[in-house]
Design an enzyme around this catalytic site. Structure first.
Site, PDB file in Angstrom:
ATOM      1  N   ASP A 210      50.885  38.766  34.143  1.00  0.00           N
ATOM      2  CA  ASP A 210      51.624  39.806  34.857  1.00  0.00           C
ATOM      3  C   ASP A 210      52.990  40.093  34.231  1.00  0.00           C
ATOM      4  O   ASP A 210      53.629  41.090  34.575  1.00  0.00           O
ATOM      5  CB  ASP A 210      51.839  39.392  36.323  1.00  0.00           C
ATOM      6  CG  ASP A 210      50.539  39.223  37.080  1.00  0.00           C
ATOM      7  OD1 ASP A 210      49.653  40.082  36.908  1.00  0.00           O
ATOM      8  OD2 ASP A 210      50.397  38.248  37.827  1.00  0.00           O
TER       9      ASP A 210
ATOM     10  N   ASP B 286      49.662  42.006  43.589  1.00  0.00           N
ATOM     11  CA  ASP B 286      48.579  41.068  43.349  1.00  0.00           C
ATOM     12  C   ASP B 286      47.903  40.784  44.693  1.00  0.00           C
ATOM     13  O   ASP B 286      48.499  41.011  45.753  1.00  0.00           O
ATOM     14  CB  ASP B 286      49.161  39.784  42.749  1.00  0.00           C
ATOM     15  CG  ASP B 286      48.097  38.782  42.353  1.00  0.00           C
ATOM     16  OD1 ASP B 286      46.971  39.215  42.042  1.00  0.00           O
ATOM     17  OD2 ASP B 286      48.394  37.583  42.348  1.00  0.00           O
TER      18      ASP B 286
ATOM     19  N   ASP C 145      52.007  36.653  39.630  1.00  0.00           N
ATOM     20  CA  ASP C 145      52.258  35.219  39.597  1.00  0.00           C
ATOM     21  C   ASP C 145      51.885  34.593  38.258  1.00  0.00           C
ATOM     22  O   ASP C 145      52.392  33.552  37.904  1.00  0.00           O
ATOM     23  CB  ASP C 145      51.491  34.504  40.716  1.00  0.00           C
ATOM     24  CG  ASP C 145      49.991  34.767  40.645  1.00  0.00           C
ATOM     25  OD1 ASP C 145      49.564  35.557  39.789  1.00  0.00           O
ATOM     26  OD2 ASP C 145      49.246  34.185  41.456  1.00  0.00           O
TER      27      ASP C 145
END
Length: 901
Positions: free
Chosen positions: A641, A333, A637
Site C-alpha cells: 500500500d 482497505d 497496512d
C-alpha cells in the site's frame, strides 16, 4: 543474474525444470565459487539506498515563499537604514516560520527505510551440496533455499517442493488468511495473490516447509519494485497548501504594485525625501504581509493534531490534518479496517436448515438462533454433532490475553470454529486424539481419529467439494442417516459463497475399536456428511455507521482489497458502501490490468470495490480519481500500500497491523485500525479548516487596515499615523493573543452534513473577501479618524499615534467576535459562550495594550505615550460600531445568498 520476467518467461507460470534451466542450476544449488561470481554480478541482496537531499537544502526549501522574500527584503533594507529593532523582529518572524516547517517536515524516504526492516537477516541455502546458514545479503539468483514455519522469506523464490506450506502475504496482498503454496505452475495472468508457486521477499511462513530456487534479489524483488514505486511517486500539496500558496502569490503582487505606486506618488507628487519614502514603503510592506499567518496556521493544525490523537488518529504531518477535511473519496482497505480482522462463524447449515450464529470475533460470547429463536445446541443432535466434529478436528484454540482481549493461537479459520464450539457450550474435554492427517494444500482437508467417550470416531474437516466426494450419506435433522443429496449441498455452498462467506464442511464415520492409525485411504469414501459452516471476517458495526456518515457528508467510500471479488462485494454490500443509489460495482485487478488509462478514468468514480489488486493497481486508482479533481484519502497496512499512500492526498496507515513501511509513507496513523476513526478525523479536519478560514479572515483586516492607513497618508502627503515599529507591535500582540483564540473554536453544527469543499479555489471565498475588505476599510478608517481628531485637538504626535494603535487593537478585538460565526449572525448570546480562550485572549490583549500605553520603556521603544479615559472610551465606542457594521454587511451577504439559491 536474474530470471527473464518478460511475458514469455514468468517463473510462477513455468515448470520448475525450465526455471532451473534458465537460471543455469540444478536442485542441488550452487557451489561457493558460483555464488561468489554471481554476487559480484547481481550485487548484494538488499534494497538500494535512495538519493536524499541534504539538511541545508531541505531547510532552505522552507524559505522558498514569496511572502518570506518580501519580509527578508524588508529586513535587509531596515538594516541598511540602521533600524535594528525592526530588522530583528522582521528577520525573527521569517526564520521562525521556516524552522517550524523544517521541524514538522515528513520525510518520505523513511518509508523506504521501513521497507528495509522487512528483509530477512539470514537464510538456509544449499551450497556445495550441503545446507548452510548464510547471510541473506549474500543470496543470489540460482541459490536453492528452504523455509519453514516462522521464517521470513529472504528473496523472491520459485517453489520446487512444499509440504503443507502456507505463507502470510498480507503485507503484499492485503489478504487476511495465509496463502497455500504449491510448486505447480499457475496461469501467466495470475495476480500476485494467486501466484501459489512463488514465495516473495519479506513475507512470513505461517505453517509447513518448502524448498525453492531464488529468482530475484535486492531491488529486483517484488518488494524492491514497490520501493521503486514509492521513490518515484510525486508528493502532492494539500488543498490548504495550494490555496495559501496561490493567496500568497496574489497578495505579494498586490503589495509590490502598491508599494511602487506609493514610491512614485510620494516622490513625484509630494517630493518626499528618499529615506522617508523607503521607510514608508517598508512600513507598508510589513503592514501588508500577514507574517503571523504561517504561525497561526501551524498552531491551529498542531491543536488539531492533539485533538485527533485523543480520537486515536496519530498525525505525522501537520498539513494532513486540514487535508482530511477536504477529502471527497476514501479508498479503504477491507481487512481490519472495515472488518474486525477476526474470522467469525456466521452460519451453520445442517439437514434441518440454517442456524445463525451471533457475536463477533474470537470472544466466545454469543448465541445461536434458528428461524429467529434462540436454540440450545446441546438439544439438537444435528447441530451438536457438526460442531463437536469440527471442534475436535481442529488444531486452533482461543485464549484471553492480559488485556482481556481474545486471540487465536493457530489458523484464523480454525480459530473461528474453536470460538463456535465455546459459544455452543460443547465440552471437548472427553475427546482424545489418537491419530491425525494434517491439512495440506493438495488435499484441502484434515482428518483425526478420536476416542470420544470410549467410542472411536474418524472425523474430517475441510473444503466442502473435497468432502462431498468422500461422503455417501448425510446426517438427518434427528441424528439418523440418509443417502447423500449432493446437489442440495452444492446449492447451499453457492448461497453461502454469494454472501461472501468462506465455507468449511465436516464429516465423520465410526471407526473400529482396533484402529489406532490414519491413512489417506481411510477417508477416501464412506463418510457421513454433517453440514457446512460459513465463516467471514465480519464488518465492524461502527464502520457501517461511519460509512453512512461519510455518504451524508458527500464523501464516497471505495474498498480496495487483495481479497476475492465475491467476498469483497458481499462485505461492501453489508457495509452499505454503494450507498442507497444502487448495487455494488466491482472491478478485479485482472480487469483493471487490461484497461487503458482513459477506460479506467471513465469508470473509476462509479466502481465501489476493487478486488485482487496489486500496488500498481492501487496507484493507478488513486491517480485516476485525482484526475477527476477528487481529494483522495487512502488507507493501508501492507508494504504493497505504500506507493498509493504516498501518492494520495492523505495517506492513512494502520497502527496495529500496519507495517513500518506503511506507517512511514502515511500522514495519519490509526491507533485502533478502525474506519470510524477516519470519519471522526474527517470531521476534525473540517473543523480545523473552518478555524483556519476564520483566522485568515480575522487576521487580514489587521494588515489591510494598517496598510490602508499608510497608503492614504502617502497618497495625500500626510504625516504617517503609524510608525513601522508600532505596526509590528499591533501585528505581534494580535498574533499572540486574539489570533490563537479562533484555533479553539468548536465545530459548527452540521459540519458533517455539508458536502466537501470544492478542490482548488482560494482560501478566501467571495463573501469572505468582501468581509475582509469591509473590515479593513472600517478599522483603517476608524484608525485614521482617531489619529486626525487627536492631532486636531492639540495632542502630541505620540498620543495621537498611541490612540491610533489602540483603535487598531480594539477594532480587531471587535472583529474577532464577528469572525466566530462567519456564516451566521454574531449578534447572539452564543458569541459569548463555547470558547473560553476568546476571553483569555481578550484579557491578554488589554493587558498588553496597557503595557504599551503606560510603561515608560515602551515609550522609548515604540514612541508611545499615555492616553486618558476619553481616548479609551472613544476607541471602544468606535470598535462597537465596527462590529455592528460588519454584522450588517454579513446580513446583506446572507440575504443575497438566499435569493441566489
Amino acid at each position: 543474474m536474474t530470471v527473464d520476467t518478460s511475458p514469455a518467461s514468468l517463473p510462477y507460470a513455468e515448470p520448475t525444470d525450465r526455471v532451473l534451466g534458465e537460471l543455469g542450476v540444478t536442485d542441488d544449488g550452487l557451489s561457493a565459487a558460483q555464488a561468489a561470481d554471481r554476487l559480484r554480478t547481481a550485487g548484494p541482496n538488499r534494497l538500494p539506498a535512495p538519493p536524499r537531499p541534504g539538511v541545508i537544502r531541505r531547510l532552505l526549501g522552507h524559505f522558498d515563499d514569496i511572502l518570506i522574500y518580501i519580509l527578508l527584503a524588508s529586513a535587509v533594507l531596515k538594516a541598511i537604514l540602521g533600524d535594528w529593532i525592526d530588522f530583528t523582529v522582521i528577520l525573527a518572524v521569517a526564520v521562525i516560520n521556516g524552522l517550524v516547517g523544517f521541524i514538522q517536515e515528513g520525510q518520505a524516504e523513511k518509508a523506504l527505510n521501513g521497507i528495509k526492516t522487512m528483509l530477512s537477516l539470514d537464510a538456509q541455502a544449499r551450497r556445495d551440496g550441503q545446507w548452510q546458514v548464510i547471510d541473506a545479503e549474500t543470496l543470489v539468483p540460482g541459490d536453492v533455499i528452504r523455509v519453514r514455519s516462522g521464517d521470513r522469506v529472504p528473496a523472491d523464490v520459485r517453489l520446487l517442493s512444499a509440504t503443507n506450506l502456507q505463507v502470510d502475504e498480507a503485507a503484499l496482498t492485503g489478504e487476511s488468511v495465509p496463502a497455500a503454496k504449491d510448486p505447480r505452475a499457475v496461469d501467466a495472468r495470475a495476480g500476485i495473490g494467486d501466484r501459489s508457486s512463488m514465495l516473495y521477499s519479506g513475507t512470513l511462513v505461517a505453517t509447513g516447509t518448502g524448498i525453492g530456487v531464488v529468482v530475484s534479489t535486492g531491488g529486483d524483488t517484488e518488494i524492491g519494485r514497490i520501493q521503486a514505486l514509492v521513490a518515484g511517486v510525486d508528493h502532492l500539496d494539500t488543498p490548504l497548501t495550494r490555496q495559501l500558496a496561490a493567496f500568497g502569490r496574489a497578495l505579494s503582487i498586490g503589495i509590490l504594485v502598491m508599494a511602487a505606486v506609493m514610491l512614485v506618488i510620494g516622490r513625484v507628487v509630494h517630493d518626499f525625501e528618499l529615506p522617508d519614502l523607503v521607510s514608508a514603503a517598508i512600513g507598508f510592506a510589513v503592514a501588508a504581509v500577514p507574517e503571523g499567518l504561517p504561525a497561526l496556521v501551524t498552531v491551529t493544525l498542531a491543536l488539531g493534531v492533539q485533538q485527533m490523537a485523543r480520537r486515536n488518529a496519530i498525525t505525522r504531518k501537520l498539513t494532513s490534518v486540514e487535508a482530511l477535511g477536504s477529502v471527497t473519496t476514501i479508498c479503504s482497505d477491507k481487512t481490519g479496517t472495515l472488518t474486525t480482522n477476526e474470522m467469525t462463524v456466521r452460519s451453520v447449515v445442517t439437514a434441518a436448515g440454517e442456524y445463525d450464529v451471533h457475536g463477533l470475533g474470537y470472544a466466545p460470547e454469543g448465541h445461536l438462533t434458528f428461524d429467529g429463536a434462540t436454540v440450545d445446541p446441546g438439544a439438537r443432535t444435528d447441530l451438536r454433532r457438526l460442531i463437536r466434529a469440527a471442534g475436535s478436528c481442529n488444531d486452533a484454540r482461543v485464549v484471553q490475553n492480559a488485556e482481556g482481549h481474545w486471540t487465536v493461537v493457530g489458523q484464523p479459520t480454525e480459530g473461528a470454529v474453536a470460538t463456535l464450539t465455546r459459544k455452543a457450550g460443547i465440552d471437548l474435554s472427553g475427546v482424545h486424539r489418537l491419530a491425525v492427517l494434517p491439512f495440506e494444500s493438495a488435499t484441502k482437508y484434515m482428518a483425526t481419529l478420536d476416542d470420544d467417550g470410549g467410542d472411536r470416531v474418524l472425523r474430517v474437516t475441510g473444503a466442502p467439494d473435497r468432502l462431498l466426494e468422500r461422503c455417501t450419506q448425510q446426517l438427518t435433522a434427528d441424528g439418523g442417516v440418509e443417502p447423500m443429496d449432493r446437489a442440495h449441498w452444492e446449492r447451499v455452498i453457492d448461497e453461502l459463497a454469494a454472501q461472501g462467506l468462506r465455507t468449511l464442511s465436516a464429516a465423520e464415520r465410526p471407526a473400529g475399536p482396533e484402529q489406532d492409525g490414519l491413512a489417506p485411504e481411510d477417508v477416501a469414501d464412506g463418510l457421513v456428511f454433517l453440514g457446512v459452516i460459513g465463516i467471514v471476517d465480519p464488518p465492524r458495526p461502527e464502520a457501517v455507521q461511519a460509512i453512512a456518515d461519510c455518504h451524508r457528508a458527500g464523501i464516497r467510500v471505495k474498498m480496495i482489497t487483495g481479497d476475492h471479488v465475491g467476498t469483497a462485494t458481499a462485505i461492501a454490500r453489508e457495509l452499505g458502501i454503494a450507498g442507497p443509489e444502487g448495487e455494488v460495482q466491482a472491478l478485479t485487478g485482472a480487469e483493471l490490468e487490461e484497461m487503458t488509462g482513459d477506460q479506467l478514468s471513465a469508470r473509476v468514480r462509479e466502481v465501489d470495490v476493487y478486488a485482487r489488486t496489486s500496488p500498481e493497481h492501487k496507484l493507478r486508482i488513486v491517480r485516476a480519481l485525482q484526475g477527476h479533481g477528487e481529494v483522495v484519502a487512502m488507507t493501508g497496512d501492507g508494504v504493497n500500500d505504500a506507493p498509493a499512500l504516498t501518492r494520495a492526498d492523505v495517506g492513512i496507515a494502520m497502527g496495529i497491523k500496519g507495517t513500518e513501511a506503511t506507517k512511514e509513507a502515511a500522514e495519519i496513523v490509526l491507533a485502533d485500525d478502525n474506519f470510524a476513526t477516519i470519519e471522526r478525523a474527517v470531521e476534525e479536519g473540517r473543523r480545523i479548516y473552518d478555524n483556519i478560514r476564520k483566522s485568515v479572515v480575522f487576521l487580514l483586516p489587521t494588515n489591510g487596515a494598517q496598510s490602508l492607513v499608510i497608503l492614504v497618508a502617502v497618497i495625500f502627503g500626510l504625516s504617517l499615523p503609524l510608525a513601522p515599529v508600532q505596526i509590528l507591535w499591533v501585528n505581534l500582540v494580535t498574533a499572540i493573543t486574539l489570533s490563537l483564540a479562533l484555533a479553539y473554536e468548536p465545530a459548527e453544527p452540521g459540519v458533517m452534513s455539508r458536502p466537501p469543499r470544492k478542490p482548488g479555489g482560494s482560501v478566501l471565498s467571495r463573501d469572505s473577501l468582501t468581509e475582509v475588505i469591509t473590515a479593513s476599510l472600517l478599522i483603517g478608517g476608524a484608525t485614521l479618524l482617531v489619529y486626525f481628531i487627536e492631532r486636531d485637538s492639540g495632542s502630541s504626535n505620540a498620543v495621537a499615534q498611541t490612540t491610533a494603535v489602540t483603535m487598531l487593537a480594539l477594532g480587531q478585538l471587535a472583529f474577532l467576535f464577528s469572525c466566530r460565526f462567519l456564516n451566521n449572525s454574531s449578534i447572539t448570546v452564543q458569541v459569548l459562550r463555547g470558547n473560553p480562550v476568546v476571553w483569555l485572549a481578550t484579557g491578554a490583549l488589554v493587558v498588553f495594550q496597557l503595557i504599551f500605553t503606560y510603561v515608560p520603556f515602551m515609550h522609548s521603544w515604540f514612541d508611545s505615550a499615555p492616553i486618558g479615559a476619553r481616548q479609551w472610551a472613544f476607541t471602544a465606542g468606535l470598535a462597537i460600531v465596527v462590529f455592528l457594521l460588519v454584522e450588517a454587511m454579513k446580513a446583506l451577504t446572507r440575504a443575497r445568498e438566499r435569493r441566489r439559491q
